[in-house]
Write an enzyme that holds these catalytic residues in place. Structure first.
Site, mmCIF file in Angstrom:
data_model
loop_
_atom_site.group_PDB
_atom_site.id
_atom_site.type_symbol
_atom_site.label_atom_id
_atom_site.label_comp_id
_atom_site.label_asym_id
_atom_site.label_seq_id
_atom_site.Cartn_x
_atom_site.Cartn_y
_atom_site.Cartn_z
ATOM 1 C CE LYS A 207 -3.163 2.943 0.312
ATOM 2 N NZ LYS A 207 -4.003 3.295 -0.812
ATOM 3 C CB CYS A 263 -3.844 9.047 0.899
ATOM 4 S SG CYS A 263 -5.270 8.518 1.890
HETATM 5 P P1 NAD Z 1 -12.012 9.528 7.318
HETATM 6 O O1 NAD Z 1 -11.354 10.450 8.269
HETATM 7 O O2 NAD Z 1 -12.835 10.056 6.204
HETATM 8 O O3 NAD Z 1 -12.963 8.516 8.140
HETATM 9 C C1 NAD Z 1 -12.587 7.831 9.282
HETATM 10 C C2 NAD Z 1 -13.844 7.621 10.137
HETATM 11 O O4 NAD Z 1 -13.546 6.726 11.211
HETATM 12 C C3 NAD Z 1 -14.367 8.902 10.789
HETATM 13 O O5 NAD Z 1 -15.729 9.099 10.420
HETATM 14 C C4 NAD Z 1 -14.248 8.635 12.297
HETATM 15 O O6 NAD Z 1 -15.280 9.222 13.059
HETATM 16 C C5 NAD Z 1 -14.318 7.126 12.335
HETATM 17 N N1 NAD Z 1 -13.752 6.508 13.540
HETATM 18 C C6 NAD Z 1 -12.554 6.769 14.130
HETATM 19 N N2 NAD Z 1 -12.388 5.949 15.197
HETATM 20 C C7 NAD Z 1 -13.483 5.153 15.265
HETATM 21 C C8 NAD Z 1 -13.893 4.088 16.133
HETATM 22 N N3 NAD Z 1 -13.105 3.677 17.131
HETATM 23 N N4 NAD Z 1 -15.089 3.517 15.908
HETATM 24 C C9 NAD Z 1 -15.878 3.914 14.899
HETATM 25 N N5 NAD Z 1 -15.542 4.895 14.045
HETATM 26 C C10 NAD Z 1 -14.360 5.502 14.220
HETATM 27 O O7 NAD Z 1 -10.851 8.589 6.761
HETATM 28 P P2 NAD Z 1 -10.705 7.952 5.285
HETATM 29 O O8 NAD Z 1 -10.313 8.986 4.318
HETATM 30 O O9 NAD Z 1 -11.888 7.102 5.028
HETATM 31 O O10 NAD Z 1 -9.429 7.024 5.516
HETATM 32 C C11 NAD Z 1 -9.488 5.868 6.312
HETATM 33 C C12 NAD Z 1 -8.231 5.051 6.103
HETATM 34 O O11 NAD Z 1 -8.194 4.560 4.766
HETATM 35 C C13 NAD Z 1 -6.924 5.817 6.280
HETATM 36 O O12 NAD Z 1 -5.962 4.956 6.828
HETATM 37 C C14 NAD Z 1 -6.533 6.197 4.878
HETATM 38 O O13 NAD Z 1 -5.140 6.376 4.732
HETATM 39 C C15 NAD Z 1 -7.006 4.992 4.100
HETATM 40 N N6 NAD Z 1 -7.335 5.253 2.702
HETATM 41 C C16 NAD Z 1 -8.037 6.371 2.360
HETATM 42 C C17 NAD Z 1 -8.394 6.603 1.033
HETATM 43 C C18 NAD Z 1 -9.144 7.848 0.616
HETATM 44 O O14 NAD Z 1 -9.308 8.053 -0.565
HETATM 45 N N7 NAD Z 1 -9.606 8.689 1.528
HETATM 46 C C19 NAD Z 1 -8.065 5.645 0.061
HETATM 47 C C20 NAD Z 1 -7.370 4.490 0.440
HETATM 48 C C21 NAD Z 1 -7.017 4.304 1.774
HETATM 49 C C1 UGA Z 2 -4.649 8.309 -3.985
HETATM 50 C C2 UGA Z 2 -4.335 7.064 -4.825
HETATM 51 O O1 UGA Z 2 -4.504 7.385 -6.201
HETATM 52 C C3 UGA Z 2 -5.249 5.894 -4.453
HETATM 53 O O2 UGA Z 2 -4.881 4.734 -5.174
HETATM 54 C C4 UGA Z 2 -5.103 5.634 -2.958
HETATM 55 O O3 UGA Z 2 -5.989 4.619 -2.550
HETATM 56 C C5 UGA Z 2 -5.410 6.888 -2.185
HETATM 57 O O4 UGA Z 2 -4.528 7.971 -2.611
HETATM 58 C C6 UGA Z 2 -5.183 6.704 -0.729
HETATM 59 O O5 UGA Z 2 -4.360 5.928 -0.313
HETATM 60 O O6 UGA Z 2 -5.885 7.413 -0.011
HETATM 61 P P1 UGA Z 2 -6.530 10.230 -4.023
HETATM 62 O O7 UGA Z 2 -5.642 10.910 -3.034
HETATM 63 O O8 UGA Z 2 -7.966 10.086 -3.717
HETATM 64 O O9 UGA Z 2 -5.991 8.715 -4.287
HETATM 65 O O10 UGA Z 2 -6.438 10.973 -5.419
HETATM 66 P P2 UGA Z 2 -5.420 10.981 -6.652
HETATM 67 O O11 UGA Z 2 -6.217 10.978 -7.886
HETATM 68 O O12 UGA Z 2 -4.371 9.966 -6.521
HETATM 69 O O13 UGA Z 2 -4.758 12.430 -6.513
HETATM 70 C C7 UGA Z 2 -3.879 12.753 -5.447
HETATM 71 C C8 UGA Z 2 -3.214 14.088 -5.721
HETATM 72 O O14 UGA Z 2 -2.310 13.979 -6.814
HETATM 73 C C9 UGA Z 2 -4.191 15.203 -6.106
HETATM 74 O O15 UGA Z 2 -3.799 16.407 -5.488
HETATM 75 C C10 UGA Z 2 -4.065 15.301 -7.615
HETATM 76 O O16 UGA Z 2 -4.368 16.566 -8.127
HETATM 77 C C11 UGA Z 2 -2.598 14.977 -7.790
HETATM 78 N N1 UGA Z 2 -2.291 14.433 -9.135
HETATM 79 C C12 UGA Z 2 -2.747 13.207 -9.491
HETATM 80 C C13 UGA Z 2 -1.515 15.182 -10.012
HETATM 81 O O17 UGA Z 2 -1.089 16.309 -9.691
HETATM 82 N N2 UGA Z 2 -1.228 14.652 -11.236
HETATM 83 C C14 UGA Z 2 -1.652 13.423 -11.617
HETATM 84 O O18 UGA Z 2 -1.321 13.011 -12.752
HETATM 85 C C15 UGA Z 2 -2.440 12.687 -10.731
#
Ligand code: NAD
Ligand code: UGA
Length: 435
Positions: A207, A263
């Site tokens: 990851k 992220c």
């Molecule tokens: P987020 O902040 O949007 O959501 C997390 C939620 O968990 C919050 O609503 C919070 O209230 C809840 N929470 C915290 N502790 C809790 C508990 N003990 N019981 C129940 N609920 C609880 O976070 P996110 O963006 O969804 O990210 C979550 C994880 O996934 C992170 O580790 C992130 O790095 C990873 N991730 C995020 C993305 C993305 O696009 N946002 C993509 C891939 C992976």
């Molecule tokens: C990113 C990864 O793409 C996902 O695979 C991953 O699951 C996620 O992080 C995570 O771990 O949370 P996300 O942050 O939602 O997803 O969005 P992206 O489309 O990756 O963009 C991230 C940043 O890079 C943005 O600010 C975007 O504008 C920038 N970006 C992306 C560029 O400047 N150029 C590009 O060509 C692509």
């Protein structure tokens, strides 16, 4: 099958709704009572395209439930997914795992029977093994199998990414966990999605390595864009020219103001810290972080330079505030580096974002004016800056922009406009990496 999803954020809510769409009975748990109350009354607390319909139909079909009660959700679950936040720990950049361990503790204490405990949150190498040790310590009476199942979805295209992923990664040493996860992902198996089975540590590192690689690719093209500007080359053509090489690939080669989001910034930093701790530094990723931070800061200077060296007393229209289009997420958005600096330099900011203004308001200086639409933001402005490439902005006719604005400076940090058309409309137009 029944699962519990702990955390109703961007990942938990989307994954929960998608698993329900696969036909699984899903309980999504969140500590945040207002989030659960909103979901129960049919409101989606985040903006993610398609999520409202997906949640609605699965709630109506009786497969998707929301609760603040962890015990209620986990006790009938074949698997419990932890999808809580792992932000940067203040001060040292390590991932803050307090939410993950608090959730793991609550789950273990509430369980009345065996289950599979799956980490979907992005967690540093070694966390899964610590979760397993915690489970054993708290519940020696239960057989709790542990797995790592990192999530690769992107905000803005999260449902498509979950439903048609490039791969699914499952890290576990337990046959039972492997079998349960295989059954949960069966619809993806049927569409021939590669499923990569590994150990816990490997899944956790996949990851971070994926995010770090993508962040590196973006940073690479951003620096090439800077070089293009100096030597009269066009970064779009360079990106195409290198991206057509299958070994490089065309995706993630869009130059811009630097990567942001919830992220890439925190995950690159956490990876670097892990690597430093074990004496195996990742110098490339360290450089990516430094170059990207400097880039975001430099974007405001680019705007000031385009405004003849000063923005004091000038009105600047800002189009787009979120870190990318199709989300309301402001976490680590380049706008958070650019807008405050312009306000500090004396500019009046008229901003518009289709989805992010409510989230932006508490994060930006109070002087920022929020507008009805792009034309309202441009009205009377001396200069205009594009920070986020929302599709609606791409369609703006330059002549209409010229009518609304007082001045003729446009700084396009996402290259959404055609340079020739902008010049024809009388603009002093600058973009990223184009002559
Ligand atoms: P987020 O902040 O949007 O959501 C997390 C939620 O968990 C919050 O609503 C919070 O209230 C809840 N929470 C915290 N502790 C809790 C508990 N003990 N019981 C129940 N609920 C609880 O976070 P996110 O963006 O969804 O990210 C979550 C994880 O996934 C992170 O580790 C992130 O790095 C990873 N991730 C995020 C993305 C993305 O696009 N946002 C993509 C891939 C992976
Ligand atoms: C990113 C990864 O793409 C996902 O695979 C991953 O699951 C996620 O992080 C995570 O771990 O949370 P996300 O942050 O939602 O997803 O969005 P992206 O489309 O990756 O963009 C991230 C940043 O890079 C943005 O600010 C975007 O504008 C920038 N970006 C992306 C560029 O400047 N150029 C590009 O060509 C692509």
């Amino acid at each position: 099958m029944h699962i519990a999803m702990i955390g109703a954020g961007y990942v938990g809510l989307v994954s929960g709704a998608c698993f329900a769409e696969f036909g699984i009975d899903v309980s999504v748990v969140d500590k945040d009572e207002s989030k659960i109350a909103a979901l129960k009354s049919g409101r989606i607390p985040i903006f993610e395209p398609g999520l409202d319909e997906l949640v609605k139909s699965n709630v109506e079909d009786g497969r998707l439930h929301f609760t603040t009660d962890t015990a209620e959700a986990v006790n009938k679950a074949d698997a419990v997914f932890i999808a809580v936040g792992t932000p940067s720990r203040r001060g040292d950049g390590h991932a803050d795992l307090s939410y993950v361990f608090a959730a793991a503790r609550e789950i273990c204490q509430a369980l009345t029977g065996p289950t599979v405990l799956v980490t979907k949150s992005t967690v540093p190498v070694g966390t899964g093994r610590k979760v397993a040790a915690l489970a054993k310590e708290l519940r020696p009476d239960l057989d709790i199998a542990v797995a790592s199942n990192p999530e690769f979805l992107r905000e803005g295209s999260a449902i498509g990414d979950f439903m048609r992923p490039d791969r699914v990664v499952i890290g576990t040493e337990s046959d039972r966990a492997r079998a349960v996860l295989k059954r949960l992902y069966r619809p993806l198996y049927l569409i021939e999605t590669p499923i990569v089975f590994t150990g816990l540590e490997t899944a956790e590192l996949i990851k971070y390595a994926a995010n770090a690689f993508l962040a590196t690719k973006i940073t690479f093209i951003n620096e090439i864009a800077d070089l293009c500007e100096k030597v009269g080359a066009d970064v779009h053509d360079v990106a195409k020219g290198i991206g057509l090489d299958g070994r490089i690939g065309r995706k993630f080669l869009h130059a811009g103001p630097g990567f942001g989001g919830s992220c890439f910034p925190k995950d690159t930093l956490a990876l670097v810290r892990t690597a430093q701790d074990v004496g195996s530094p990742l110098r490339i990723v360290e450089t990516v972080i430094a170059v990207n931070d400097a880039r975001k800061a430099a974007m405001s200077e680019r705007v000031i330079a385009a405004c003849d060296g000063s923005v004091a007393g000038k009105t600047i229209a800002v189009l787009g505030l979120t870190f990318k289009p199709e989300t309301d997420d402001m976490r680590d958005s380049p706008a958070l580096a650019i807008v405050p600096r312009l306000v500090e330099a004396g500019a009046t900011i008229r901003a518009y974002d289709p989805e992010g203004m409510e989230q932006a308001r508490p994060l930006l200086p109070p002087e920022v004016q929020y507008c009805r639409d792009a034309y309202d933001a441009a009205s009377g402005a001396d200069a205009l800056v594009v920070i986020t490439e929302w599709n609606a902005f791409r369609a703006i006719p330059p002549a209409r922009l010229a009518q609304a604005m007082r001045g003729r400076v446009v700084v396009d940090l996402r290259n959404i406009f055609d340079p020739a058309a902008m010049r024809e409309a009388g603009f002093r137009y600058s973009s990223i990496g184009r002559p």
